[in-house]
Design an enzyme around this catalytic site. Structure first.
Site, mmCIF file in Angstrom:
data_model
loop_
_atom_site.group_PDB
_atom_site.id
_atom_site.type_symbol
_atom_site.label_atom_id
_atom_site.label_comp_id
_atom_site.label_asym_id
_atom_site.label_seq_id
_atom_site.Cartn_x
_atom_site.Cartn_y
_atom_site.Cartn_z
ATOM 1 N N GLU A 1 -11.084 -0.098 -4.292
ATOM 2 C CA GLU A 1 -10.198 0.315 -3.246
ATOM 3 C C GLU A 1 -9.035 1.115 -3.682
ATOM 4 O O GLU A 1 -8.893 1.265 -4.912
ATOM 5 C CB GLU A 1 -10.057 -0.734 -2.119
ATOM 6 C CG GLU A 1 -8.855 -1.876 -2.796
ATOM 7 C CD GLU A 1 -8.551 -2.838 -1.666
ATOM 8 O OE1 GLU A 1 -9.349 -2.697 -0.448
ATOM 9 O OE2 GLU A 1 -7.757 -3.519 -1.683
ATOM 10 N N ASP B 1 0.824 -1.289 -0.129
ATOM 11 C CA ASP B 1 0.075 0.054 0.060
ATOM 12 C C ASP B 1 0.818 1.246 0.043
ATOM 13 O O ASP B 1 0.526 2.055 0.654
ATOM 14 C CB ASP B 1 -0.947 -0.164 1.235
ATOM 15 C CG ASP B 1 -1.755 -1.296 1.317
ATOM 16 O OD1 ASP B 1 -2.315 -1.793 0.500
ATOM 17 O OD2 ASP B 1 -1.735 -1.758 2.589
#
Length: 357
Positions: A239, A45
């Protein structure tokens, strides 16, 4: 995404791309040799920011030398040679609203404010409800912290809809307005299946645009606006939003499918207006693209000049030599040059073509 911490065991790699504008007829092309980045360091991430001394990247929590790090960091002066900061933690102390035993700090994103200071958006598990993530912010005078959040409660926290994750800042330079995009974590209250949300009824996981004060980056302005949500082609969710502006268009990069499967991807959507409507395209990166597995979590710098994302990279004959040291022989991150979109915003499907080197 209650099991998201599993990703930290999967040797997710930092991959970096230089994203260049291209003629309207251009297709997605690999325009340089691959090169190793951080030799497979677990760095999921990732978010990236450019400062006067180079580029700083930030990552979801990890364990380094048996030490828990809330926010991992890396640095490069030239976007080629990366240095992992090891046990240096960008946010060593937790805010009171975060669950101390299992804080699960995910998807940090750092933005510089007009006064030269920095704000880091992130998500963490709630002290009162650790299965739920919500958003927070922390501030620092330095790009690598330490970032401090003294808030007693989460900043943005739609608990009844599953919470919120994956915040990313965006400055719309033309009108000089600042925004944060994030995901409502609906799959965390899903009914089962892949990533908790492929058993009907499917729970929405909308991507949200929230205007914030252009000077301090934290005061909310107006109501949150849904700019995208999951459909049948997206699996359990959409997402990891990252918003940028180029070629006269707003381009929203995001991931879909379940991160814990090889179907995870990087996709994108385009709009003439920041508030939408956005039209989905892609996916841009999928398993098999340039030898990667389950690419996702792309963060794009202003105007799309540079981007970072994570992926697994299975050890074969790694370009440039070297090998991954990860438990699954994965995660040897790559530097990739791309030309993934046209100046008029008409991004093609993710067809990879080799250019002459």
């Amino acid at each position: 995404m209650t099991a998201r911490s599993i990703r930290n065991l999967c040797a997710a790699a930092l991959a970096a791309a230089i994203l260049l504008s291209a003629p309207a007829s251009a297709k997605v092309r690999r325009r340089s040799n691959l090169a190793l980045v951080m030799n497979g360091q677990n760095f999921p991430d990732p978010g990236v920011i450019r400062t006067g001394d180079g580029w700083h990247a930030f990552s979801t929590n990890g364990v380094v030398n048996n030490q828990k790090i809330h926010v991992q960091m890396a640095y490069t002066p030239d976007f080629k040679s990366w240095t992992f900061r090891g046990t240096k933690d960008a946010m060593p102390k937790l805010a009171p609203w975060i669950h101390a035993a299992t804080p699960k700090i995910w998807a940090p994103d750092v933005t510089q404010l007009p006064d030269g200071s920095f704000i880091m958006y992130y998500c963490a598990s709630l002290a009162v409800k650790p299965e739920t993530h919500c958003l927070g912010y922390a501030t620092s005078k330095n790009a690598e912290g330490p970032f401090v959040d003294n808030s007693n409660s989460a900043w943005i926290c739609p608990q009844s809809h599953g919470g919120a994750i994956d915040p990313a800042g965006f400055l719309d330079a033309g009108p000089n307005k600042r925004y944060v995009v994030y995901k409502v974590d609906g799959n965390s209250i899903g009914h089962g299946g892949e990533c908790g949300n492929t058993v009907k009824p499917i729970v929405p996981t909308p991507l949200i645009l929230q205007q914030v004060n252009v000077n301090n980056g934290r005061d909310l302005i107006g109501s949150p606006i849904q700019i995208l949500t999951n459909g049948p082609a997206n699996g359990p969710y959409v997402e990891a939003p990252s918003l940028t502006y180029m070629g006269g268009k707003y381009v929203l990069f995001f991931s879909s499918q379940c991160y814990a499967t090889p179907k995870y991807d990087v996709s994108y959507a385009i709009s003439d207006n920041i508030t939408g409507p956005y039209k989905k395209y892609g996916p841009l990166f999928v398993t098999g693209t340039l030898g990667l597995t389950a690419p996702g979590g792309m963060d794009v710098a202003i105007n799309g000049d540079h981007a970072v994302f994570h992926a697994d990279f299975v050890k074969k004959d790694l370009p440039g030599g070297g090998s991954s040291n990860s438990p699954k022989d994965a995660g040897s991150a790559q530097v990739i040059e791309q030309a993934p979109w046209a100046n008029d915003g008409d991004l093609p499907a993710a067809k990879i073509e080799e250019d002459a080197l």
